[in-house]
Design a protein around this motif. Structure first.
Motif, PDB file in Angstrom:
ATOM      1  N   GLN A  40      31.273  27.755  78.708  1.00  0.00           N
ATOM      2  CA  GLN A  40      31.862  26.626  79.446  1.00  0.00           C
ATOM      3  C   GLN A  40      31.665  26.816  80.945  1.00  0.00           C
ATOM      4  O   GLN A  40      32.600  26.747  81.737  1.00  0.00           O
ATOM      5  N   THR A  41      30.427  27.094  81.295  1.00  0.00           N
ATOM      6  CA  THR A  41      30.134  27.329  82.705  1.00  0.00           C
ATOM      7  C   THR A  41      28.873  26.570  83.108  1.00  0.00           C
ATOM      8  O   THR A  41      28.073  26.160  82.267  1.00  0.00           O
ATOM      9  N   SER A  42      28.714  26.393  84.399  1.00  0.00           N
ATOM     10  CA  SER A  42      27.596  25.594  84.911  1.00  0.00           C
ATOM     11  C   SER A  42      26.274  26.354  84.835  1.00  0.00           C
ATOM     12  O   SER A  42      26.238  27.587  84.811  1.00  0.00           O
ATOM     13  N   THR A  44      24.347  26.748  87.218  1.00  0.00           N
ATOM     14  CA  THR A  44      24.174  27.508  88.448  1.00  0.00           C
ATOM     15  C   THR A  44      24.866  28.867  88.408  1.00  0.00           C
ATOM     16  O   THR A  44      24.689  29.674  89.305  1.00  0.00           O
ATOM     17  N   THR A  45      25.660  29.110  87.377  1.00  0.00           N
ATOM     18  CA  THR A  45      26.208  30.456  87.235  1.00  0.00           C
ATOM     19  C   THR A  45      25.061  31.462  87.099  1.00  0.00           C
ATOM     20  O   THR A  45      25.125  32.567  87.634  1.00  0.00           O
ATOM     21  N   TYR A  67      28.026  38.699  79.144  1.00  0.00           N
ATOM     22  CA  TYR A  67      28.712  38.827  80.428  1.00  0.00           C
ATOM     23  C   TYR A  67      29.009  40.297  80.713  1.00  0.00           C
ATOM     24  O   TYR A  67      29.470  41.021  79.819  1.00  0.00           O
ATOM     25  N   PHE A  74      35.001  36.183  78.189  1.00  0.00           N
ATOM     26  CA  PHE A  74      34.469  34.998  78.857  1.00  0.00           C
ATOM     27  C   PHE A  74      34.024  33.914  77.880  1.00  0.00           C
ATOM     28  O   PHE A  74      33.800  32.783  78.276  1.00  0.00           O
ATOM     29  N   LYS A  76      34.121  31.003  75.427  1.00  0.00           N
ATOM     30  CA  LYS A  76      35.111  29.952  75.190  1.00  0.00           C
ATOM     31  C   LYS A  76      35.024  29.443  73.749  1.00  0.00           C
ATOM     32  O   LYS A  76      35.695  28.497  73.393  1.00  0.00           O
ATOM     33  N   SER A 281      29.769  33.522 100.157  1.00  0.00           N
ATOM     34  CA  SER A 281      29.265  33.724  98.806  1.00  0.00           C
ATOM     35  C   SER A 281      28.776  32.392  98.277  1.00  0.00           C
ATOM     36  O   SER A 281      29.305  31.342  98.618  1.00  0.00           O
ATOM     37  N   ALA A 282      27.753  32.469  97.503  1.00  0.00           N
ATOM     38  CA  ALA A 282      27.204  31.285  96.867  1.00  0.00           C
ATOM     39  C   ALA A 282      26.293  31.755  95.758  1.00  0.00           C
ATOM     40  O   ALA A 282      25.793  32.888  95.785  1.00  0.00           O
ATOM     41  N   PHE A 283      26.073  30.894  94.801  1.00  0.00           N
ATOM     42  CA  PHE A 283      25.292  31.308  93.627  1.00  0.00           C
ATOM     43  C   PHE A 283      23.852  31.636  93.976  1.00  0.00           C
ATOM     44  O   PHE A 283      23.168  32.312  93.226  1.00  0.00           O
TER      45      PHE A 283
ATOM     46  N   VAL B 130      30.669  30.220  93.283  1.00  0.00           N
ATOM     47  CA  VAL B 130      29.850  30.924  92.300  1.00  0.00           C
ATOM     48  C   VAL B 130      29.908  30.226  90.943  1.00  0.00           C
ATOM     49  O   VAL B 130      28.932  30.234  90.191  1.00  0.00           O
ATOM     50  N   GLU B 133      32.278  24.998  87.955  1.00  0.00           N
ATOM     51  CA  GLU B 133      33.184  24.331  87.020  1.00  0.00           C
ATOM     52  C   GLU B 133      34.640  24.738  87.241  1.00  0.00           C
ATOM     53  O   GLU B 133      35.552  24.103  86.717  1.00  0.00           O
TER      54      GLU B 133
END
Lengths: 427, 196
Positions: A40-42, A44-45, A67, A74, A76, A281-283, B130, B133
């Motif tokens: 359940q993550t984007s 861009t993770t 993960y 993690f 879901k 911070s950013a992906f 990061v 969502e």
């Protein structure tokens, strides 16, 4: 639409019939929305911009598609048990317990593009729409705590012909430092392995005299492992293996390869948070420098139709990330030996800069040089490729690139100078 | 038996004081158009002439398993919130809202926290650069009397002195707050409905 359906009603059955006969013509992708659903993550993770992985995506990959720090925390969705954990105590009087994904591990990647060549004779179309260009059904996931898998069934149109492929691989993820892959994979020294823009890296596409190139997906066996560097930052990775040579099982001889990379700074190759405090911070950020070495050796054309060609490929790579910018480069030499002819030495290299203008808009420029025979008097072919990649959504990418031959421009421009707009989406 | 006047007054004051702090406002919030009625914040609007000092105790918001916990956190104006990273992956906390200076706390290792003091009234959206969502909310309020509804919509504001108040209900997915006057006398019930 109905007429189109009637006209093409046999296409799908024919494809399904012939898919098993055609192997390895479509290269694997990395964008896997199945993982988005699982966690359940984007996108861009894990992705800088698909298919290019960001630092976490590489760490996820290096943990066997799990993960870091406890995959079960993690997820879901709960996997379906194929046996209680307690059965481990009973082995060998029972099958070792495992599990399978709780929901479908399938994803779809669709690709289409528009290409316009600047210099074409009047009798040839200057531009062409390729929609669809390719459709890939991707499947990936984990099987218990020691195995993972990744595969696809792909259909691609190429010059009016339809090509298909269905590579897959199964991995034993014994521990991060020791993994075994059995299946099909691409061996490629370029950082990230995948081009962000439609044009693949020239080093991956450099052909030997018998048509061998790195870019082809081939079946084989690979050992690989990764580990964090000191303080949890950066780290090392190795890959080594044996695989079928060009042409699949037609050749008696196998290719062998080995690659080592070392990363200084940035996120650990296995992830984690130690030593990662920062004010920004950013992906897409991962301030680090990675250097690598690659060597491959094999024999091509060991059949009735071509002279045997012994190949040795050596490459060096650089991948530097700083804030919004990435600079990467690869130089590769190929030594081709065919009995009764002089050896041919080839040299190809590229340097590429990327800059995140916005998190959804990336500017890119690539300069590449290919010298098929370093001993002849012909200058290397050089090309400049400026491009932009726009993430319309996290799973929808629009890329625009201009390919400009530089050396020997007049002779090459007819075929090679072009603009390509490519649309990718995954779900 | 007769009591001195001063003792009688003290007893009456104590009784009045006791009654004033024993009040409770409770009831149900119905969020129409949503799967459940959780995450609505019922709170007492600013009271003319009354201010409340910023609490010295910090309040915690966690980032765990790629989720902000709690999802909605109401605090009294001036409260400092400690953002904890409980995951083995990097997180970030920032807000795009001007009412909290569009703060960006960067990233920090597992088990550690970074803090931000919410000085102004604000409905601050919390995001992670990061993990796009991830979404959480800090609602900065003028009084210390507030509660968050559970999935059934039930809420309870305890220790609310008797009196006439303006009660508001806020929900992260509904733009318009509901406002309703309520007179609290002891345990008082009030129900609210919000429509998406």
């Amino acid at each position: 639409m109905e007429a189109w359906r009637k006209q093409h009603r046999l296409v799908l059955p024919v494809l399904l019939l012939f898919v098993p006969l055609l192997i390895g013509v479509v290269n694997s992708a990395r964008a896997i929305p199945a993982f988005s659903r699982k966690y359940q993550t984007s996108c861009t993770t894990c992705h800088y911009a698909f298919p290019q992985l960001n630092a976490f995506g590489k760490a996820f990959r290096n943990n066997g598609y799990r993960y870091p720090g406890g995959d079960e925390n993690f997820r879901k969705e709960e996997p379906v048990s194929l046996g209680s954990e307690a059965y481990k105590q009973v082995w060998p009087d029972a099958i070792w317990p495992s599990d399978i994904p709780g929901t479908s591990p399938l994803a779809v990647h669709a690709i289409g593009q528009y290409e316009m060549k600047f210099h074409q004779p009047d009798s040839v179309a200057r531009s062409v729409f390729e929609f669809p260009g390719a459709v890939e059904i991707l499947y990936a996931g984990t099987l218990g705590d020691k195995f993972s898998f990744f595969g696809e069934v792909a259909v691609e149109t190429e010059g009016g012909a339809v090509e298909t492929g269905f590579p897959f691989r199964l991995e034993l993820n014994q521990r991060p430092g020791f993994n075994v892959v059995l299946g099909s994979f691409v061996v490629d020294p370029t950082p990230g392995h995948r081009s962000l823009i439609p044009t693949e890296f020239n080093v991956s596409m450099l052909e030997s005299r018998n048509g061998w190139m790195l870019h082809e997906e081939k079946p084989g066996l690979e050992l690989w492992g990764a580990g964090n560097g000191s303080g949890g930052r950066g780290g090392w990775k190795y890959q080594a293996g044996v695989m079928e040579g060009q042409g699949g099982d037609a050749g008696r001889d196998k290719d062998v390869f080995a690659q080592v990379t070392y990363k200084v700074g940035g996120l650990g190759e296995l992830g984690g948070t130690e030593g990662q405090a920062s004010q920004t911070s950013a992906f897409y950020r991962d301030n680090s420098v990675t250097v690598g070495g690659f060597v491959s050796s094999g024999r091509v054309g060991a059949d009735l139709f071509a002279d045997k060609e012994d190949l040795t490929v050596v490459a060096g790579t650089l991948d530097a990330w700083y804030e919004r910018a990435i600079l990467n480069a690869t130089a590769m030499s190929m030594n081709s030996r065919i009995g009764g002819t002089p050896d041919r030495k080839s040299l190809a290299w590229y340097a590429q800069g990327q800059y995140v203008i916005y998190p959804w808009l990336i500017g890119l420029a690539r300069y590449e040089s290919t010298d098929e025979d370093t001993d002849d008097a012909v200058d290397p072919q050089t090309t400049l490729i400026p491009a932009v990649a726009g993430m319309v959504r996290a799973n929808v990418k629009l890329t625009l690139q201009y390919v400009r031959p530089i050396s020997d421009y007049d002779a090459r421009k007819a075929d090679e100078e072009r603009v390509v707009a490519k649309l990718d989406f995954s779900l | 038996m007769r009591f001195p006047f001063s003792v009688t007054c003290a007893a009456l004051l104590l009784a009045a004081s006791s009654a004033a702090t024993a009040g409770e406002l409770k009831g149900m919030v119905k969020v129409i158009g949503m799967k459940h009625s959780a995450d609505a914040v019922v709170y007492i609007e600013a009271i003319a002439g009354r201010t409340f000092p910023a609490p010295t105790a910090h309040v915690k918001m966690d980032q765990k398993n790629l989720v902000f916990l709690p999802h909605v956190l109401p605090v009294l104006q001036g409260t400092t919130v400690d953002f904890v990273n409980s995951d083995a992956v990097l997180h970030n906390v920032f807000s795009p809202d001007k009412c909290c200076e569009q703060f960006n706390l960067g990233s920090w290792p597992q088990g550690q926290s970074r803090s931000y003091a919410f000085k102004s009234r604000c409905a601050a959206t919390l995001l992670c650069k990061v993990h796009p969502e991830m979404e959480g909310f800090v609602l900065v309020l003028p009084t210390p009397w507030f509660a968050v509804s559970d999935r059934t919509g039930a809420y309870s504001i305890k220790d609310l002195p008797d009196g006439a108040y303006t009660v508001k209900v806020w929900h992260p997915k509904i733009k318009k707050e509901v406002t309703q006057p309520v007179t609290v006398a002891g345990v008082t019930s009030a129900d609210f409905a919000l429509k998406k």
